[in-house]
Write a protein that holds these residues in place. Structure first.
Motif, PDB file in Angstrom:
ATOM      1  N   ILE A 279       0.866  -1.181   0.000  1.00 14.71           N
ATOM      2  CA  ILE A 279       0.000   0.000   0.000  1.00 14.71           C
ATOM      3  C   ILE A 279       0.898   1.224   0.000  1.00 14.71           C
ATOM      4  N   ASP A 280       0.933   1.933  -1.138  1.00 21.31           N
ATOM      5  CA  ASP A 280       1.706   3.169  -1.193  1.00 21.31           C
ATOM      6  C   ASP A 280       0.758   4.360  -1.283  1.00 21.31           C
ATOM      7  N   GLU A 281       1.327   5.541  -1.323  1.00 19.69           N
ATOM      8  CA  GLU A 281       0.515   6.756  -1.259  1.00 19.69           C
ATOM      9  C   GLU A 281      -0.463   6.846  -2.420  1.00 19.69           C
ATOM     10  N   ASP A 282      -0.065   6.374  -3.595  1.00 21.70           N
ATOM     11  CA  ASP A 282      -0.943   6.429  -4.766  1.00 21.70           C
ATOM     12  C   ASP A 282      -2.141   5.493  -4.636  1.00 21.70           C
ATOM     13  N   ASP A 283      -2.027   4.480  -3.791  1.00 22.19           N
ATOM     14  CA  ASP A 283      -3.126   3.528  -3.612  1.00 22.19           C
ATOM     15  C   ASP A 283      -4.239   4.065  -2.714  1.00 22.19           C
ATOM     16  N   VAL A 284      -3.918   5.018  -1.862  1.00 24.48           N
ATOM     17  CA  VAL A 284      -4.857   5.443  -0.817  1.00 24.48           C
ATOM     18  C   VAL A 284      -6.200   5.909  -1.361  1.00 24.48           C
ATOM     19  N   PRO A 285      -6.260   6.708  -2.438  1.00 24.01           N
ATOM     20  CA  PRO A 285      -7.583   7.125  -2.933  1.00 24.01           C
ATOM     21  C   PRO A 285      -8.457   5.973  -3.404  1.00 24.01           C
ATOM     22  N   ALA A 306       0.080   8.009   6.477  1.00 25.13           N
ATOM     23  CA  ALA A 306      -0.257   9.408   6.766  1.00 25.13           C
ATOM     24  C   ALA A 306      -1.471   9.846   5.940  1.00 25.13           C
ATOM     25  N   ALA A 307      -1.516   9.429   4.681  1.00 21.28           N
ATOM     26  CA  ALA A 307      -2.654   9.785   3.833  1.00 21.28           C
ATOM     27  C   ALA A 307      -3.930   9.099   4.291  1.00 21.28           C
ATOM     28  N   LEU A 308      -3.807   7.856   4.759  1.00 21.88           N
ATOM     29  CA  LEU A 308      -4.972   7.159   5.310  1.00 21.88           C
ATOM     30  C   LEU A 308      -5.498   7.876   6.549  1.00 21.88           C
ATOM     31  N   ARG A 309      -4.592   8.356   7.359  1.00 23.08           N
ATOM     32  CA  ARG A 309      -5.017   9.086   8.559  1.00 23.08           C
ATOM     33  C   ARG A 309      -5.816  10.330   8.171  1.00 23.08           C
ATOM     34  N   GLU A 310      -5.372  11.014   7.143  1.00 28.06           N
ATOM     35  CA  GLU A 310      -6.101  12.203   6.678  1.00 28.06           C
ATOM     36  C   GLU A 310      -7.503  11.855   6.210  1.00 28.06           C
ATOM     37  N   ARG A 311      -7.675  10.658   5.711  1.00 22.47           N
ATOM     38  CA  ARG A 311      -8.990  10.194   5.283  1.00 22.47           C
ATOM     39  C   ARG A 311      -9.799   9.595   6.432  1.00 22.47           C
ATOM     40  N   GLY A 312      -9.211   9.549   7.623  1.00 19.68           N
ATOM     41  CA  GLY A 312      -9.914   8.996   8.771  1.00 19.68           C
ATOM     42  C   GLY A 312      -9.928   7.487   8.808  1.00 19.68           C
ATOM     43  N   ILE A 313      -8.940   6.843   8.154  1.00 18.79           N
ATOM     44  CA  ILE A 313      -8.852   5.385   8.131  1.00 18.79           C
ATOM     45  C   ILE A 313      -7.676   4.963   9.009  1.00 18.79           C
ATOM     46  N   ASP A 362      -4.898   4.543  24.682  1.00 18.51           N
ATOM     47  CA  ASP A 362      -3.779   5.478  24.705  1.00 18.51           C
ATOM     48  C   ASP A 362      -3.826   6.429  23.519  1.00 18.51           C
ATOM     49  N   ALA A 363      -4.154   5.896  22.328  1.00 23.07           N
ATOM     50  CA  ALA A 363      -4.239   6.734  21.133  1.00 23.07           C
ATOM     51  C   ALA A 363      -5.352   7.770  21.268  1.00 23.07           C
ATOM     52  N   ASN A 364      -6.502   7.344  21.767  1.00 19.68           N
ATOM     53  CA  ASN A 364      -7.629   8.268  21.923  1.00 19.68           C
ATOM     54  C   ASN A 364      -7.327   9.358  22.950  1.00 19.68           C
ATOM     55  N   ASP A 365      -6.665   8.973  24.042  1.00 14.56           N
ATOM     56  CA  ASP A 365      -6.364   9.937  25.100  1.00 14.56           C
ATOM     57  C   ASP A 365      -5.319  10.961  24.673  1.00 14.56           C
ATOM     58  N   SER A 366      -4.382  10.529  23.822  1.00 12.95           N
ATOM     59  CA  SER A 366      -3.255  11.396  23.466  1.00 12.95           C
ATOM     60  C   SER A 366      -3.381  12.046  22.103  1.00 12.95           C
ATOM     61  N   GLY A 367      -4.359  11.618  21.298  1.00  9.51           N
ATOM     62  CA  GLY A 367      -4.499  12.155  19.953  1.00  9.51           C
ATOM     63  C   GLY A 367      -3.474  11.600  18.979  1.00  9.51           C
ATOM     64  N   ARG A 368      -2.808  10.495  19.366  1.00  4.44           N
ATOM     65  CA  ARG A 368      -1.813   9.894  18.494  1.00  4.44           C
ATOM     66  C   ARG A 368      -2.439   8.805  17.620  1.00  4.44           C
ATOM     67  N   THR A 369      -1.672   8.327  16.654  1.00  2.00           N
ATOM     68  CA  THR A 369      -2.125   7.200  15.848  1.00  2.00           C
ATOM     69  C   THR A 369      -1.982   5.908  16.645  1.00  2.00           C
ATOM     70  N   LEU A 370      -2.621   4.853  16.147  1.00  2.00           N
ATOM     71  CA  LEU A 370      -2.471   3.552  16.784  1.00  2.00           C
ATOM     72  C   LEU A 370      -1.014   3.100  16.749  1.00  2.00           C
ATOM     73  N   ARG A 371      -0.311   3.376  15.665  1.00  2.00           N
ATOM     74  CA  ARG A 371       1.100   2.987  15.577  1.00  2.00           C
ATOM     75  C   ARG A 371       1.928   3.722  16.627  1.00  2.00           C
ATOM     76  N   GLU A 372       1.702   5.013  16.769  1.00  2.00           N
ATOM     77  CA  GLU A 372       2.458   5.783  17.751  1.00  2.00           C
ATOM     78  C   GLU A 372       2.201   5.276  19.168  1.00  2.00           C
ATOM     79  N   ALA A 373       0.948   4.964  19.459  1.00  2.44           N
ATOM     80  CA  ALA A 373       0.622   4.456  20.790  1.00  2.44           C
ATOM     81  C   ALA A 373       1.216   3.063  21.008  1.00  2.44           C
TER      82      ALA A 373
END
Length: 393
Positions: A279-285, A306-313, A362-373
């Protein structure tokens, strides 16, 4: 900045010129854990990233109540197609060349493109009783641990070895937890699985068993789709050793398409469970899913995530979602669970749900992504482990 690996080996096969790699990212008590993959195009950079992921997988499941003390992270890879007639011979020469590392530090096993029975056969030819000899030297009763591991792998569930199911069962549990967070009961959820080997096939089996409608699977030969739900058990019975499904087994209501179409099929749960970097950036749309659960190692490139996060995925990261194959081996060896399906699945289900709940909160409490948490949880566990036994990093 990421710390450099402890050890990197680049080997060139004297017969074919193919390259193989071993990377030891970290050692705990002198040991590292991580599989060996066969893939055309496999590179040192890929194996380096996989070894780093193994460090995280080992750390994230750390529980001081377990007998299992997590290992460090290592990985191996050979740049060859597993279907190449020379693949086994290249594997044999590679293992012979790195045998001292396997004996003393690197506990390995099957990974993408390599079956456990194949690597065990080659290891036996080289005089190794198993590919995890280094860890057996650390357990109180090595004979009992060997017997338990053999019994676990000999256990069959629905015609498939338990060892080929536990990783995908863990991915399925991560998917079910993700569906709950979407407000979906299993019977209301849909899934698409890319890859139909041990991880993808088992994930599809246990999603379907839970009531999820698996509407598409992709293998090397293409996409198989049915929006009403595929007959996963029939597809499992019709796959070969490389996870390719015999199209003669399909029903008239099933359709086939190009294998890259898996990204576009509408679903709740999108499960890349085969190769890295799919899955690369061009695949996200093109993606029509609500959440991505990484059954494979490193399937989503950082820019794509990062692009998926912008789409709320959201993306459930690989070192969390697919950790259970590795953890299960060591729970068996350290005798934290019985070598049977009931005990294995109960432990996997409980630990995966705990991890997903912790990381999500942890992600919800801190506003981070699941990966970051998840990275933060792995780092905290590594610190606790280092205080207990010491870590060479």
């Amino acid at each position: 900045m990421t710390a450099p690996a402890l050890l990197e080996i680049t080997w060139t096969d004297p017969v074919t010129g193919r390259n193989g790699y071993v990377v030891i990212d970290t050692l705990v008590r002198g040991l590292a854990s991580g599989g060996l993959r066969l893939r055309e195009g496999c590179s040192l950079e890929e194996v380096r990233g996989l070894a780093r992921g193994m460090t995280r997988k080992e750390a994230i499941v750390y529980d001081p109540a377990d007998h299992y003390v997590p290992l460090g992270g290592g990985k191996g890879g050979i740049d060859i197609d597993p279907a190449d007639p020379e693949a086994t011979n290249v594997l044999r020469r590679f293992l012979a060349a790195v045998l001292p590392v396997v004996r003393e530090q690197w506990n390995t096993g099957e990974d993408f493109g390599l079956r456990q029975e194949t690597i065990e056969k080659v290891a036996a030819e080289l005089g190794l009783p198993s590919t995890v000899e280094a860890v057996f030297a650390t357990v109180p009763d090595a004979a009992a641990s060997r017997a338990a591991l053999a019994e676990a792998f000999a256990t069959m569930v629905g015609g498939i070895s338990l060892g080929d199911l536990v990783g995908g069962y863990g991915v399925a549990q991560a998917c079910l937890a993700a569906a709950e967070r979407l407000g979906k009961r299993p019977a209301e959820a849909t899934a698409v699985v890319q890859g139909f080997g041990s991880i993808g096939g088992a994930a599809a089996r246990y999603l379907a068993e839970a009531g999820v409608r698996v509407v598409a699977v992709a293998d090397r030969a293409g996409l198989i789709r049915n929006d009403e739900g595929l007959d996963i058990e029939a597809l499992l019975a019709a796959r070969d050793g490389l996870g390719v499904i015999d199209r003669a087994a399909l029903r008239e209501v099933d359709t086939v398409g190009d294998r890259d179409e898996w990204l576009t099929v509408p679903c709740d749960l999108l499960v890349p469970a085969a190769m890295s970097y799919v899955i690369d950036e061009d695949d996200v749309p093109r993606i029509n899913a609500r959440v991505v659960i990484e059954g494979a190692n490193m399937p989503t490139l950082p820019a794509a995530e990062a692009a998926l996060r912008e789409r709320g995925i959201p993306v459930v990261p690989d070192f969390l979602a697919n950790v259970m194959t590795n953890a299960w081996w060591w729970w068996i060896v350290f005798q934290d669970i019985e070598p049977n399906a009931e005990s294995s699945y109960a432990k996997i289900r409980a630990v995966m749900r705990r991890l997903v709940d912790t990381v999500t909160a942890d992600a919800n409490d801190s506003g981070r992504t699941l990966r970051e948490a998840a990275l933060d949880l792995a780092a905290r566990n590594s610190e606790a482990l280092a205080k207990r036994v010491g870590v060479t990093a």
